[in-house]
Design a protein around this motif. Structure first.
Motif, short mmCIF file in Angstrom:
data_model
loop_
_atom_site.label_atom_id
_atom_site.label_comp_id
_atom_site.label_asym_id
_atom_site.label_seq_id
_atom_site.Cartn_x
_atom_site.Cartn_y
_atom_site.Cartn_z
N UNK B 225 37.95 46.03 39.86
CA UNK B 225 37.96 45.05 40.97
C UNK B 225 39.28 44.26 40.97
N UNK B 226 39.60 43.65 39.84
CA UNK B 226 40.76 42.75 39.80
C UNK B 226 42.09 43.51 39.81
N UNK B 227 42.15 44.60 39.07
CA UNK B 227 43.42 45.35 39.01
C UNK B 227 43.77 45.98 40.36
N UNK B 228 42.76 46.47 41.06
CA UNK B 228 43.03 47.09 42.37
C UNK B 228 43.63 46.07 43.33
N UNK B 229 43.06 44.87 43.34
CA UNK B 229 43.63 43.81 44.21
C UNK B 229 45.07 43.53 43.84
#
Lengths: 348, 348
Positions: B225-229
């Protein structure tokens, strides 16, 4: 409930993966059987099966096999159901069909008893048992729908090979041995026996279950989409599915995203309604690494739900992980439960 | 591009699953190496490794190991990176870290070169390589985002055991042998080595990768979730993940649902932008049963995409199936590519 009459029961496809499981479950179940008739293809006829201290001989299924049969449980493939179910109905037999042949027929109720038992009485001779991956998801969705409304479902499945029958089970085992022996893996059953390409499922993931439809979805995916709407009586449900076959012998798992209608629902609210639902077992505790898995769910009758999480962006969005034995609640048990409800209510 | 200077390169975690793959890929790659230093824990030090016709000896990684090292590729676990990466930076070494230790640090670029190469030059000594399951998904999302805008992603993963290292590979093989021999399967590595409960992954599905966070999501899910953003420079992306470990040795698969901003996008439009993207291979033809699978994607450098379908309810909704070798593009290759871009641009 009134006393129930012992029935004459036939199992069509008695030597297949689901047929065997039906006989095994009936053995210890409190279902009054006067006579059990085991039917199969010509090839398997003659086999002996022990049942409640009797030795039964499997007979070839023929149009005249259904004389004096009250209920026939069909799980011998769609073509057998299409040919023989109407013959059985002519004899006054009620058919409970475990294939996709009649599921979307508007004159055929499609039933998961905990969800839509009342639909059984609308039958005109044939009642359909839903697809295995559909049953367990619908069982988890129904209490959520009843409590909070349901507008959207997106599911990705993790499906066991036994859904494709005993030959697919054997194929996975054989491929696994080949791999460990350093041999090339051979495939002839999966993803779809009658199609031209076959791929090893061992140590792999096959994003095809059943044949492709014109819209690019597989038939398995369209079964999940259409059957779920029919069972839940929810034609407007927005629902999508991606179905994947995996090197697992038994029990399907499903990663389910859903939107409820209400905006203020919490994970605890979802837990509460699931916990109160017959046939559902909640296994959801991150602190103790508790969640459903195929190995722990196999040979059990329930639908197991865990990993309940609120979506991080949509206030009415939730994620669930749903696991159940695809041969039991996904097939044999649900079929028997339909027969029991039919008989208990005398809805012949 | 200007002529590039041969570098002194160190691989930290040289005997692990990713380290081995890094050395294997460097062997035949057109990357100018002056000296290659192989570093490991004390336990693995002393091992001999052949590389480009030389025999190299693995040394214990120490703070002083990085003297005269231009670039160090770390994949020995988060605690090693936390301890030794700052030491390397003190020596003027640029660290490319393949653990989660620094990925969300705002001073550390998180890079998939095809997506955000320019972020490399913002480094302050450490550049992070994203999580394996994140890289392949982001690689498929980026061209779609650029062409049509991207507002929503829901992913369910099908992840290989090699993401948890060589010991997890051995565990799957061992459990498989135990199962075929009729023995009870033993588990000590998965789902998470250092947690109290371990479950067999063979013929099973484990809906836990890495530890649970307070919000009920696992760390693996939050990484996606966080890395993709961060990689997509898209803080407002609505994104959710469910991560599942499966009995697959190599290559992660992902069932991805997404919403684009534009309302009139077709499957052909998605195909077109994916086909034009370097590093992406489209494998999508239902008529020929063509789609990516872990076995067919292993030992390959690309990200494979198939099963592209328009959602049946949302005009801007699409489903994709994304598969890539988790040790190659998901780890070793992407790390090397970052080093190559760093060196080619002289962004030290």
């Amino acid at each position: 409930m009134a006393e129930t009459k012992p029935v004459n029961l036939a199992v069509v496809g008695a030597t297949g993966a689901v047929g065997e499981k039906i006989i095994q479950l009936l053995e210890n179940r409190d279902f009054p059987i006067n006579e059990l008739k085991l039917l199969s293809s010509k090839r398997s006829a003659g086999k002996k099966v022990s049942f409640r201290n009797q030795e039964l001989t499997v007979e070839e299924a023929q149009p005249e096999s259904f004389r004096n049969v009250d209920i026939a449980l069909f799980s011998a493939g769609g073509s057998v159901s299409k040919k023989l179910a109407p013959e059985a109905v002519k004899h006054g037999t009620v058919v409970i069909d475990n294939t996709s042949a009649y599921r979307m027929d508007q004159n055929v109720p499609l039933v998961v008893p905990e969800i839509n038992e009342a639909d059984i009485r609308l039958h005109q001779g044939i009642i359909a048992n839903p697809n295995c991956s559909t049953i367990q998801m619908a069982a988890a969705l129904k209490p959520v729908q009843d409590a909070f409304g349901l507008s959207r479902v997106i599911v990705s499945t993790y499906q066991a090979v036994s859904g494709a029958g005993n030959a697919a089970n054997d194929e996975l085992e054989n491929q696994t041995r080949q791999f460990l022996n350093g041999e090339e893996m051979t495939a002839a059953q999966l993803p779809v026996k009658d199609e031209s390409s076959h791929y090893p499922v061992a140590f792999n993931a096959l994003p095809q279950i059943d044949t492709f439809q014109e819209n690019g979805y597989t038939f398995e995916e369209m079964k999940m989409i259409n059957e779920t709407k029919k069972i839940l009586h929810h034609d407007d449900l927005a629902i999508a599915a991606t179905c994947v076959r995996l090197p697992i012998f038994t029990s399907h798992a499903e990663s389910v995203y859903l939107n409820v209608d209400q905006q203020d629902v919490t994970v605890s609210d979802i837990w509460d309604v699931l916990e109160k639902t017959e046939g559902i077992v909640l296994q959801d505790n991150p602190d103790t690494q508790t969640y459903p898995m195929p190995l722990s769910s196999s040979d059990k009758e329930d639908v197991f739900v865990g990993r309940v999480r609120k979506d991080l962006d949509e206030a009415n969005g939730f994620h669930l992980w749903v696991v159940s034995d695809n041969l039991i609640k996904g097939a044999a048990l649900n079929t028997i439960q339909i027969a029991e409800h039919l008989n208990n209510h005398n809805w012949f």
